[in-house]
Design a protein around this motif. Structure first.
Motif, PDB file in Angstrom:
ATOM      1  N   SER A 232       0.825  -1.201   0.000  1.00 31.78           N
ATOM      2  CA  SER A 232       0.000   0.000   0.000  1.00 31.78           C
ATOM      3  C   SER A 232       0.862   1.256   0.000  1.00 31.78           C
ATOM      4  N   GLN A 233       1.943   1.228   0.760  1.00 33.96           N
ATOM      5  CA  GLN A 233       2.853   2.375   0.801  1.00 33.96           C
ATOM      6  C   GLN A 233       3.439   2.647  -0.584  1.00 33.96           C
TER       7      GLN A 233
ATOM      8  N   HIS B 146       0.781   4.057  -3.044  1.00 31.51           N
ATOM      9  CA  HIS B 146       0.372   5.432  -2.762  1.00 31.51           C
ATOM     10  C   HIS B 146       1.472   6.438  -3.104  1.00 31.51           C
TER      11      HIS B 146
ATOM     12  N   GLY C 147      -7.993   7.981   5.380  1.00 27.64           N
ATOM     13  CA  GLY C 147      -6.711   7.466   4.905  1.00 27.64           C
ATOM     14  C   GLY C 147      -5.700   7.311   6.018  1.00 27.64           C
TER      15      GLY C 147
ATOM     16  N   ALA D 201      -4.111   3.730   7.228  1.00 29.35           N
ATOM     17  CA  ALA D 201      -2.667   3.502   7.252  1.00 29.35           C
ATOM     18  C   ALA D 201      -2.214   3.086   8.647  1.00 29.35           C
TER      19      ALA D 201
ATOM     20  N   ALA E 238      -6.453   3.169   1.972  1.00 29.03           N
ATOM     21  CA  ALA E 238      -5.176   2.981   2.665  1.00 29.03           C
ATOM     22  C   ALA E 238      -5.019   1.553   3.171  1.00 29.03           C
TER      23      ALA E 238
ATOM     24  N   THR F 294      -3.686  10.608  -1.438  1.00 28.80           N
ATOM     25  CA  THR F 294      -2.489   9.784  -1.611  1.00 28.80           C
ATOM     26  C   THR F 294      -1.270  10.408  -0.938  1.00 28.80           C
TER      27      THR F 294
ATOM     28  N   VAL G  48      -1.797   9.713   2.836  1.00 23.17           N
ATOM     29  CA  VAL G  48      -1.569   8.304   3.155  1.00 23.17           C
ATOM     30  C   VAL G  48      -0.094   7.949   3.032  1.00 23.17           C
ATOM     31  N   SER G  49       0.569   8.474   1.994  1.00 21.16           N
ATOM     32  CA  SER G  49       1.995   8.197   1.809  1.00 21.16           C
ATOM     33  C   SER G  49       2.810   8.706   2.989  1.00 21.16           C
TER      34      SER G  49
END
Length: 254
Positions: free
Chosen positions: A52-53, A56, A92, A96, A151, A187, A190-191
Motif C-alpha cells: 500500500s505504501q 500510494h 486514509g 494507514a 489505505a 495519496t 496516506v503516503s
C-alpha cells in the motif's frame, strides 16, 4: 552514481505491475491502486502495508497530473471537493495506522477479501451498466470509508467513491474530476502516514518500477479508453480482481 551499471532486472516485475494497472486505469479512470496492490500482495507476496505504501507513493505523481488536468478543464465541483477532502484524508490516516499496527500475516487475508469484494462489485456494476440515476447523499461518510479502505486495502478510492456517487446520480464529469482531484491530497496524506510508520527502506526500487511501468502504459491506456466499452472493461477487471484476490486468500488460509 554509475548509470551504466544500473540493473533493471530486480524491478522488472514491478514495472510489469505498474504497466498492467495503468492500462486499466487509463481505460476506466480508476483501479490503478486496486490492481497494483492485488498483484503485489496476492501474486508477488509483498506485505500489505508495504504494498500500500509503494502504490500510494507512485499515485502521488499520477494523481497530481490527473488533478491538474481536471482543474484546467473545469471538471471539479468545489462543493463536492470540500465534502470529500477532509473525511477522505482522515479515513486514509486511520487506514494507514491500522494496516501498519497489525501483523502482516494476520491482516493479509482480510485485505485480499476486501479486494475480492471490490472485484465482485466492479463485475456487478459492469453487468448493470449504466447505473440507475439517483440523488447523491451521504458524501462525507463515503469519503471517510473510501479513504480508510484505500489505505488499508492499497486501493479502492476510485472504485468505491466514484462508483457510489455515479450510482447515486451525480454528474459523471464532475464526479470523475472531483474524485480524482481529491485523490491527490489523499495519496499524499496516506503516503506520509506510511512513511512515518514504516520509513523509506526497501521502497525505492519497487516504487521506481511501478513509476516506469505506469508512465510507459499511459498512452496505451488512453487508446484503450477510446476503444473498449466501459461495461466490458468493468466486467473484465471485476473477473481479474476477484480471481487473483480469491487465489491469494486461498493461499493464505488454504
Amino acid at each position: 552514481m554509475d548509470l551504466g551499471s544500473f540493473d533493471l532486472t530486480p524491478i522488472l516485475p514491478f514495472i510489469a505491475v505498474g504497466f498492467a494497472a495503468q492500462i486499466v486505469d487509463g481505460a476506466l479512470g480508476m483501479a490503478f491502486g486496486v490492481i497494483s496492490n492485488t498483484l503485489l500482495v496476492a501474486v508477488m507476496g509483498v506485505p500489505p502495508a508495504l504494498a500500500s505504501q509503494r502504490v500510494h507513493i507512485v499515485e502521488c505523481f499520477t494523481t497530481a497530473t490527473s488533478a491538474i488536468s481536471h482543474m484546467l478543464h473545469g471538471n471539479v465541483d468545489r462543493k463536492l471537493f470540500l465534502r470529500l477532502l477532509v473525511p477522505g484524508m482522515i479515513g486514509g490516516i486511520l487506514g494507514a495506522y491500522v494496516l501498519t499496527s497489525v501483523d502482516a500475516g494476520i491482516v493479509k487475508p482480510f485485505v485480499l477479501l476486501y479486494l475480492t469484494g471490490i472485484g465482485l462489485y466492479l463485475f456487478w456494476r459492469g453487468l448493470l451498466y449504466p447505473p440507475t440515476q439517483r440523488e447523491a447523499k451521504h458524501v462525507a461518510p463515503l469519503g471517510l470509508v473510501g479513504g480508510f479502505l484505500d489505505a488499508a486495502g492499497g486501493g479502492g478510492w476510485g472504485p468505491v467513491v466514484t462508483s457510489n456517487l455515479l450510482i447515486q446520480g451525480a454528474d459523471p464529469r464532475r464526479v470523475v474530476g472531483t474524485v480524482n482531484t481529491v485523490e491527490f491530497f489523499l495519496t499524499v496524506t496516506v503516503s506520509l502516514a506510511f512513511i512515518y510508520n514504516l520509513g523509506l527502506a526497501d521502497v525505492a526500487g519497487a516504487t521506481l518500477g511501478l513509476l516506469i511501468g505506469g508512465i510507459a502504459a499511459a498512452p496505451f491506456g488512453a487508446f484503450a479508453a477510446k476503444r473498449i466499452a466501459p461495461k466490458h472493461m468493468l466486467i473484465l477487471v471485476g473477473i481479474v480482481l476477484t480471481a487473483t484476490s480469491a487465489y491469494g486468500v486461498y493461499r493464505a488460509w488454504g
